[in-house]
Design a protein around this motif. Structure first.
Motif, PDB file in Angstrom:
ATOM      1  N   ASP A  28       0.814  -1.212   0.000  1.00  0.00           N
ATOM      2  CA  ASP A  28       0.000   0.000   0.000  1.00  0.00           C
ATOM      3  C   ASP A  28       0.853   1.270   0.000  1.00  0.00           C
ATOM      4  OD1 ASP A  28      -2.508  -1.171  -0.254  1.00  0.00           O
ATOM      5  OD2 ASP A  28      -2.738  -1.448   1.899  1.00  0.00           O
ATOM      6  N   ALA A  29       0.212   2.342  -0.439  1.00  0.00           N
ATOM      7  CA  ALA A  29       0.900   3.634  -0.554  1.00  0.00           C
ATOM      8  C   ALA A  29      -0.084   4.731  -0.181  1.00  0.00           C
ATOM      9  CB  ALA A  29       1.427   3.835  -1.973  1.00  0.00           C
ATOM     10  N   GLY A  30      -0.598   4.648   1.036  1.00  0.00           N
ATOM     11  CA  GLY A  30      -1.625   5.575   1.482  1.00  0.00           C
ATOM     12  C   GLY A  30      -1.101   6.833   2.132  1.00  0.00           C
ATOM     13  N   ILE A  31       0.195   7.067   2.040  1.00  0.00           N
ATOM     14  CA  ILE A  31       0.808   8.316   2.497  1.00  0.00           C
ATOM     15  C   ILE A  31       1.568   8.915   1.316  1.00  0.00           C
ATOM     16  CG2 ILE A  31       0.947   7.624   4.911  1.00  0.00           C
ATOM     17  CD1 ILE A  31       3.863   6.833   4.467  1.00  0.00           C
ATOM     18  N   SER A  32       2.045  10.128   1.460  1.00  0.00           N
ATOM     19  CA  SER A  32       2.683  10.805   0.338  1.00  0.00           C
ATOM     20  C   SER A  32       3.953  10.085  -0.110  1.00  0.00           C
ATOM     21  CB  SER A  32       3.027  12.244   0.705  1.00  0.00           C
ATOM     22  OG  SER A  32       4.082  12.293   1.657  1.00  0.00           O
ATOM     23  N   ALA A  33       4.278  10.242  -1.370  1.00  0.00           N
ATOM     24  CA  ALA A  33       5.512   9.657  -1.899  1.00  0.00           C
ATOM     25  C   ALA A  33       6.726  10.209  -1.164  1.00  0.00           C
ATOM     26  CB  ALA A  33       5.615   9.933  -3.397  1.00  0.00           C
ATOM     27  N   ARG A  34       6.648  11.456  -0.749  1.00  0.00           N
ATOM     28  CA  ARG A  34       7.760  12.052  -0.005  1.00  0.00           C
ATOM     29  C   ARG A  34       7.965  11.342   1.337  1.00  0.00           C
ATOM     30  NH1 ARG A  34       9.252  18.267   0.656  1.00  0.00           N
ATOM     31  NH2 ARG A  34       8.749  18.083  -1.531  1.00  0.00           N
ATOM     32  N   LEU A  47      13.697   4.832  -3.223  1.00  0.00           N
ATOM     33  CA  LEU A  47      12.613   4.354  -4.088  1.00  0.00           C
ATOM     34  C   LEU A  47      13.135   3.375  -5.135  1.00  0.00           C
ATOM     35  CD1 LEU A  47      10.574   7.648  -4.682  1.00  0.00           C
ATOM     36  CD2 LEU A  47      10.039   5.793  -3.102  1.00  0.00           C
ATOM     37  N   ALA A  48      14.354   3.587  -5.578  1.00  0.00           N
ATOM     38  CA  ALA A  48      14.937   2.706  -6.597  1.00  0.00           C
ATOM     39  C   ALA A  48      15.169   1.293  -6.081  1.00  0.00           C
ATOM     40  CB  ALA A  48      16.257   3.295  -7.096  1.00  0.00           C
ATOM     41  N   ASP A  49      15.182   1.114  -4.748  1.00  0.00           N
ATOM     42  CA  ASP A  49      15.409  -0.210  -4.170  1.00  0.00           C
ATOM     43  C   ASP A  49      14.144  -1.049  -4.086  1.00  0.00           C
ATOM     44  OD1 ASP A  49      18.239  -0.031  -3.570  1.00  0.00           O
ATOM     45  OD2 ASP A  49      17.688   1.431  -2.026  1.00  0.00           O
ATOM     46  N   ALA A  64      -3.181   6.948  -1.589  1.00  0.00           N
ATOM     47  CA  ALA A  64      -3.071   8.401  -1.739  1.00  0.00           C
ATOM     48  C   ALA A  64      -1.769   8.835  -2.394  1.00  0.00           C
ATOM     49  CB  ALA A  64      -3.232   9.089  -0.381  1.00  0.00           C
ATOM     50  N   GLY A  65      -0.677   8.139  -2.112  1.00  0.00           N
ATOM     51  CA  GLY A  65       0.620   8.540  -2.668  1.00  0.00           C
ATOM     52  C   GLY A  65       1.032   7.787  -3.911  1.00  0.00           C
ATOM     53  N   HIS A  72       8.047   8.256  -9.896  1.00  0.00           N
ATOM     54  CA  HIS A  72       9.440   8.315  -9.447  1.00  0.00           C
ATOM     55  C   HIS A  72      10.029   6.960  -9.094  1.00  0.00           C
ATOM     56  CE1 HIS A  72       7.814  12.385  -8.657  1.00  0.00           C
ATOM     57  NE2 HIS A  72       9.022  12.783  -9.010  1.00  0.00           N
ATOM     58  N   CYS A  73       9.223   5.905  -9.230  1.00  0.00           N
ATOM     59  CA  CYS A  73       9.673   4.579  -8.826  1.00  0.00           C
ATOM     60  C   CYS A  73       9.346   3.581  -9.937  1.00  0.00           C
ATOM     61  CB  CYS A  73       8.969   4.183  -7.530  1.00  0.00           C
ATOM     62  SG  CYS A  73       9.296   2.499  -7.007  1.00  0.00           S
TER      63      CYS A  73
END
Length: 263
Positions: A28-34, A47-49, A64-65, A72-73
């Motif tokens: 999941d990615a429910g927080i910002s990418a930052r 992120l590249a890993d 959300a993110g 970027h990934c």
């Protein structure tokens, strides 16, 4: 080696990292990418890993993110059919790397075997995951109104189980939420109560699970103490001592949790 680290776990945002050897998989990615990038940096990663991103369902507190993250990934994004279709509408940048699968099926990538299992939640498709590599396993079961036998079977015996303990029933019933929202949360396609989580924890522990992380706690209708006390007492009645036979903890709601490592 297997490790699990939650980056956030609440109705405001959910994201965690499972690492199996050299493979790093975001669930999941429910927080910002930052925030995801910052959390990875704390673990010496970027992120590249990331080798893959697993999505449980398309509710905003789980994706959300994702739109920014996908820009970027380069990691592939795995989602059940139905969820994958919804993602194309709300996070179109995932399109080229989207890998749909049939809920309940399994797949393998980067040396990690992933099993999915449907979860009863108020969205057309919602799944949990069990990840296995090198004889170790981690399971994630959140956002479910009750725990079907198939889910119990899927998570039992996982070395680490991330398990929803969303609310205390009495606190929810007499709390400030409007009636329709209370009914949604309490329904069979809502969220898991502390008592239901405790019953599932006992079954999982009986199957060999030795670390349980309680997750997705409601800020208004639960507290870490209530969740821990309910599950600890249920385990004790089942002859399992939290802190001795099994490690029990609560994932922080709005910040990064500790990294749990199994050699």
């Amino acid at each position: 080696m297997l490790s699990v680290c939650t980056f956030a776990s609440s109705s405001s945002g959910n994201c965690l990292l499972v690492s199996c050897g050299n493979a790093h998989i975001l669930v999941d990615a429910g927080i910002s990418a930052r925030r995801i990038a910052q959390s990875l940096k704390c673990l010496g990663l970027s992120l590249a890993d990331l080798d893959g991103i697993l999505i449980t369902h398309e509710h905003r507190d789980h994706i959300a993110g994702l739109e920014t993250l996908a820009k970027h990934c380069p990691a592939p994004v795995f989602a059940g059919e139905g969820t994958a279709e919804a993602l194309l509408g709300c996070a179109p940048s995932v399109g080229p790397r989207l890998r749909p699968f049939i809920p309940g099926s399994g797949f393998e990538f980067s040396g990690v075997c992933v099993s999915s299992f449907p979860t009863p939640h108020d969205t057309p498709v919602s799944v949990g995951y069990r990840l296995e590599s090198g004889g170790r396993s981690a399971a994630v079961a959140t956002d479910l109104g009750f725990v079907p036998e198939a889910v119990l079977k899927a998570v039992s015996g996982a070395d680490v189980l991330v398990l929803e303990a969303n609310h205390d029933v009495e606190t929810l019933k007499y709390g400030p939420y409007p009636y329709f929202l209370k009914q949604r949360i309490l329904g069979n396609r809502g969220h898991l109560s502390n008592d239901a989580s405790a019953a599932a924890a006992c079954t999982a522990a009986g199957g060999g699970t030795r670390r349980i992380i309680l997750a997705h706690l409601s800020r208004e209708n639960n507290t870490p103490k209530m969740a821990l006390d309910t599950v600890t007492q249920a385990l004790f009645r089942a002859g399992i001592r939290a802190g001795e036979d099994l490690e029990l903890s609560v994932a922080p709601q709005f910040e990064m949790g500790p990294r749990y490592i199994l050699d």
